[in-house]
Design a protein around this motif. Sequence first.
Motif, PDB file in Angstrom:
ATOM      1  N   ILE A  11       0.820  -1.229   0.000  1.00 45.56           N
ATOM      2  CA  ILE A  11       0.000   0.000   0.000  1.00 45.56           C
ATOM      3  C   ILE A  11       0.853   1.278   0.000  1.00 45.56           C
ATOM      4  CG2 ILE A  11      -1.811   1.294   1.214  1.00 45.56           C
ATOM      5  CD1 ILE A  11      -2.848  -1.271  -0.129  1.00 45.56           C
ATOM      6  N   PRO A  12       1.870   1.415   0.893  1.00 47.88           N
ATOM      7  CA  PRO A  12       2.633   2.685   0.897  1.00 47.88           C
ATOM      8  C   PRO A  12       3.300   2.967  -0.455  1.00 47.88           C
ATOM      9  CG  PRO A  12       3.104   1.381   2.870  1.00 47.88           C
ATOM     10  CD  PRO A  12       2.312   0.502   1.963  1.00 47.88           C
ATOM     11  N   GLN A  13       3.930   1.912  -1.062  1.00 54.03           N
ATOM     12  CA  GLN A  13       4.633   2.110  -2.337  1.00 54.03           C
ATOM     13  C   GLN A  13       3.659   2.454  -3.471  1.00 54.03           C
ATOM     14  OE1 GLN A  13       5.253  -0.188  -0.055  1.00 54.03           O
ATOM     15  NE2 GLN A  13       7.176  -1.304  -0.446  1.00 54.03           N
ATOM     16  N   VAL A  14       2.477   1.828  -3.443  1.00 52.66           N
ATOM     17  CA  VAL A  14       1.475   2.098  -4.490  1.00 52.66           C
ATOM     18  C   VAL A  14       0.992   3.539  -4.374  1.00 52.66           C
ATOM     19  CG1 VAL A  14      -0.876   1.545  -5.280  1.00 52.66           C
ATOM     20  CG2 VAL A  14       0.720  -0.309  -4.756  1.00 52.66           C
ATOM     21  N   LEU A  15       0.655   3.958  -3.156  1.00 52.84           N
ATOM     22  CA  LEU A  15       0.085   5.298  -2.964  1.00 52.84           C
ATOM     23  C   LEU A  15       1.099   6.410  -3.289  1.00 52.84           C
ATOM     24  CD1 LEU A  15      -2.110   4.797   0.240  1.00 52.84           C
ATOM     25  CD2 LEU A  15      -2.725   4.494  -2.157  1.00 52.84           C
ATOM     26  N   GLU A  16       2.387   6.105  -3.085  1.00 53.04           N
ATOM     27  CA  GLU A  16       3.438   7.073  -3.434  1.00 53.04           C
ATOM     28  C   GLU A  16       3.391   7.440  -4.913  1.00 53.04           C
ATOM     29  OE1 GLU A  16       7.552   6.038  -2.577  1.00 53.04           O
ATOM     30  OE2 GLU A  16       6.960   5.713  -0.487  1.00 53.04           O
TER      31      GLU A  16
END
Length: 564
Positions: free
Chosen positions: A455-460
């Motif tokens: 999730i964090p890498q995708v949202l970045e």
Amino acid sequence: MAMIDEPLYPIAVLIDELKNEDIQLRLNSIRRLSTIARALGEERTRKELIPFLSENNDDEDEVLLAMAEELGVFIPYVGGVEHAHVLLPPLETLCTVEETCVRDKAVESLCRIGAQMKENDIVDWFIPVVKRLAAGEWFTARVSSCGLFHIVYPSAPDQLKTELRTIYGQLCQDDMPMVRRAAASNLGKFAATVEQSHLKTEIMSIFDDLTQDDQDSVRLLAVEGCAALGKLLEPQDCAAHILPVIVNFSQDKSWRVRYMVANQLYELCEAVGPEPTRADLVPAYVRLLRDNEAEVRIAAAGKELSSDSSQHVRSALASVIMGMAPVLGKDATIEQLLPIFLSLLKDEFPDVRLSIISKLDQVNQVIGIDLLSQSLLPAIVELAEDRHWRVRLAIIEYIPLLASQLGVGFFDDKLGALCMQWLEDKVFSIRDAAANNLKRLAEEFGPEWAMQHIIPQVLEKINNPHYLYRMTILQAISLLAPVMGAEITCQKLLPVVINSSKDRVPNIKFNVAKVLQSLVPILDQSVVEKTVRPCLVELSEDPDVDVRYYANQALLACDQMVSS
């Protein structure tokens, strides 16, 4: 015509349709035979419909094929098993037609009916059908009869059994190669029903004749018979009768027969047992590996082939050799097969490398991942960055399988970065597959892991300057939301989607509307009303027509949710 499936649909009209010049009407009528039968009742079906079908068999192959299929499930419509014999005459006639697929379907239907008939009915009705077909003047009837012996033989009294074995022997020596082929093809099924005493004498004699047939198309079907008969015989009889035949076949003058031996090798080894395999089949196998024909070498597939000049041979080797690991066990796999795996993993052709990676689980279960991973990772990275997008696509599709095999630790260290990299590929199909891949990984490792690693890498990436990549992220969010659940979606994913509704590109805005529509069933109603609806209302007043359309569609979904 709208009520075509109604039992009350006029029978006369359906019968007329069976005689109509338009093939489509006749075909429709045949497909509704069960409707006609239900309306006629069991007795009239037996006395009127079935005789009519027996006479009405001079038609297009498509219609006859449909008729053969329908009659196979017709027992309930003629009054049950005690009246099943009335279905034999039309199917017997269909067994004699010229078109192979019609005959095959008729034989299949006869087998289905015969399997349900009572023993005395088989003797009174079914065996005469088989004998008539076997004595048929036209070869098509004799070909069809070969597929029916295994159904009737167990129910026959001793005298009839003798006669049936004799008839089958005659079919195996028929003048027409097509008949001998059918007899060779069905010998295994027939032999499985024959008593052990006759198996060793009559059936083996029939088999010997087939193995020496002058037509290679008959001999190659006899190879299949080797494996089938080998499983029925005692080990010593198998070594005496079957093994010499296999060895001869492996040196047959026809490459197609040698190909069949190579193709059936696992089954043949199973049939003869370990000792004869070591003494006789291994040398035969080595000969096949050095065969002049690439197709034979492909089928044999073994150690020497990993450096074969044909990439197709190496690719076929890669796809079959992985299955040998569980059979050989850990020590033999490490000693014999691991060097082959590793050389194939470095092959210049992507197809060869993919064939190894796609079957990795079979080796992983035997030798563990540590030994494999050292060579595996460079191959995966190379494929992931291959210049041909179809190769990149194929490896993405294997990532969830690899993840489940290799475990979460290996995945986090080595493959995680690749999965994110694909979200920004130049080719849409790759980006699309990458988004689906993230969803499958979240399902495999669970929401907690996904929350930490995906999730964090995708949202970045939602701030990527190129709008096409931002669209991929929106798609990934809509796919991940059902896996992540309402709470994470509401806290982490929804704010990003809402924020994207302010994007200057209309394509992003109408994709925001689509994503919000997909999130409505996941989110609480209060969140939908407080956050989702105001955003959609704003989008529904956008200058762009597509944005307004999708926003209104999403608002309708909100309304439906409220009303339900």
